[in-house]
Design a protein around this motif. Structure first.
Motif, PDB file in Angstrom:
ATOM      1  N   GLN A  14       1.764   2.057  -3.542  1.00  0.00           N
ATOM      2  CA  GLN A  14       0.635   2.529  -4.335  1.00  0.00           C
ATOM      3  C   GLN A  14       0.240   3.947  -3.942  1.00  0.00           C
ATOM      4  N   LEU A  36      -4.492   3.807  -0.472  1.00  0.00           N
ATOM      5  CA  LEU A  36      -5.140   2.658  -1.091  1.00  0.00           C
ATOM      6  C   LEU A  36      -6.108   2.026  -0.098  1.00  0.00           C
ATOM      7  N   GLN A  95      -0.412   6.989   3.731  1.00  0.00           N
ATOM      8  CA  GLN A  95      -0.965   5.640   3.836  1.00  0.00           C
ATOM      9  C   GLN A  95      -0.711   5.086   5.227  1.00  0.00           C
ATOM     10  N   ALA A 153       0.805  -1.222   0.000  1.00  0.00           N
ATOM     11  CA  ALA A 153       0.000   0.000   0.000  1.00  0.00           C
ATOM     12  C   ALA A 153       0.841   1.276   0.000  1.00  0.00           C
TER      13      ALA A 153
END
Length: 429
Positions: free
Chosen positions: A40, A253, A221, A37
């Motif tokens: 991303q 994400l 994140q 994550a």
């Protein structure tokens, strides 16, 4: 002649390829999701820079996650920053306390459009179009993983007749769960006369407005349930008159979320399942992230309390099924804090209730139990990897409270299983 604002994306505390910290992530698919994550989210930041056609990306420290970072991480980073360079977007990076531990932060060759500030404060002057003030980007990297003294005196004064942007990795006056790093106050930052201070280190977003705009963007994140809530980067626009406008841009994400369900008064398992569905749907609607990772906590007095503990595996299966029906939700863990109704506990008799009273009044409150519990917890904590030891708490009082919480939960689970073995109904006779 068109005079435009200087626009940039401000982010920090990305912790690329950070190892998973939660023992609760036992689902391999969920572990894979969270494990990738941070990458991303960083790619989403690059996409955002390009789609918004900003002038620059500013990364205020902790791009990496210490000495665990591999050359695969380095290659990924170079590729993403290369995308920005091809789009004509400059990148300005300072090292934070985690970056100072990273070997590759010193070895990686970055695109020419990337400025990585060193251990001595300096500024980069960006010339702009006719009639537009230049922009001075001031930065200073952590040379060591600790910085107990303020770094602010090392920064140069504001460049006259320019837009001044400072980048600093700092804990400000301190925050729960964060050690003191390069401490300074908002008032001291305001006194520099800079137009904007791009900060990093504290993982929760904060904005301080005034003559100088000070922003801690938070992390883009979350990595476990202790980093719950929406995560974002900040789009900054600074006009010629020095006015600053901010836009929070979602980047995560997967968003971690704590969902609390009041089961008080519920007496039927079907009603509990419906309450689960309603809570999951509300949480999914409230989140902008593509994926939601939920920790579900049950509270309240209910006749289902003992059955929920006894059949926790069935309750988890129920929660996972309801999450699948809702879509894009992962159930990370259940926390069952329900108790039987007061009148049931006080009116009931029998061996299990006598045992419950003995545990509550004679064992959990005794000094001998506290000593034994402390010894067991200390032994277990010493065997954990260093990045997991804070699971028991970050100081003495928090650790003591966490140990007692776990002991009470364990006692309730044991009593629920004994209740099941006794062959009686959902509540003790």
């Amino acid at each position: 002649m068109s005079i435009t604002a200087f626009r940039f994306i401000h982010t920090a505390d990305i912790h690329l390829d950070s190892p998973l910290k939660s023992l609760a992530l036992r689902n391999p698919e969920l572990a894979d999701l969270i494990g990738g994550a941070t990458r991303q989210a960083f790619s989403a930041i690059i996409d955002l820079c390009i789609s918004e056609r900003v002038n620059a990306l500013v990364i205020a420290g902790d791009l990496y996650d210490g000495d665990q970072t591999s050359m695969k991480t380095a290659r990924f980073l170079a590729g993403e920053l290369g995308r920005l360079a091809k789009a004509g977007i400059r990148t300005f990076i300072i090292r934070g306390n985690h970056d100072a531990l990273s070997r590759i932060s010193r070895e990686l060759v970055l695109p020419d459009m990337v400025k990585l500030f060193g251990g001595r404060a300096e500024h980069v002057l960006i010339e702009r179009g006719q009639g537009e003030r230049p922009v001075a980007i001031h930065g200073l990297s952590f040379a060591q993983p600790t910085a107990p003294e303020s770094l602010l005196p090392k920064y140069a004064s504001a460049v006259p007749d320019a837009i001044n942007v400072g980048i600093m990795h700092t804990s400000l006056g301190g925050a729960p769960g964060h050690d003191a790093y390069a401490p300074c106050s908002p008032a001291e930052l305001q006194a520099t006369g800079f137009d904007y201070w791009a900060l990093g280190h504290i993982h929760k977003r904060a904005v301080i407005t005034g003559s100088t705009t000070i922003v801690m963007p938070g992390m883009p994140q979350g990595r476990d349930i202790n980093e719950d809530g929406p995560k974002s980067a900040t789009l900054v626009s600074i006009s010629e008159d020095g006015s600053v406008s901010l836009e929070e841009k979602p980047t995560a994400l997967a968003e971690f979320s704590r969902i609390t369900i009041d089961a008080g008064g519920l007496s039927d398992w079907t009603d509990l399942a419906h309450a689960l569905s309603d809570a999951l749907k509300q949480a999914r609607t409230a989140s902008a992230a593509p994926e939601l990772v939920a920790r579900i906590g049950f509270t309240g007095e209910t006749t289902l309390a003992w059955r929920m503990r006894r059949d926790a595996d069935l309750l988890m299966a129920e929660a996972e099924e309801r999450a699948a029906q809702t879509g894009a939700i992962w159930v990370e863990k259940l926390e069952i804090g329900c108790t039987p109704p007061t009148e049931t506990r006080t009116a009931s008799t029998g061996p299990l209730h006598e045992l419950r009273d003995l545990i509550e009044t004679g064992i959990l409150t005794s000094d001998a139990f506290e000593t034994a519990l402390s010894q067991i917890a200390d032994t277990l904590q010493g065997q954990l990897p260093t990045d997991l030891r804070d699971l028991f708490g970050t100081d003495e009082s928090e650790t003591r409270a966490r140990r007692m919480q776990l002991a009470r939960q364990g006692a309730e689970d044991v009593l629920a299983r004994l209740q099941s073995s006794s062959g009686s109904g959902s509540e003790p006779a």
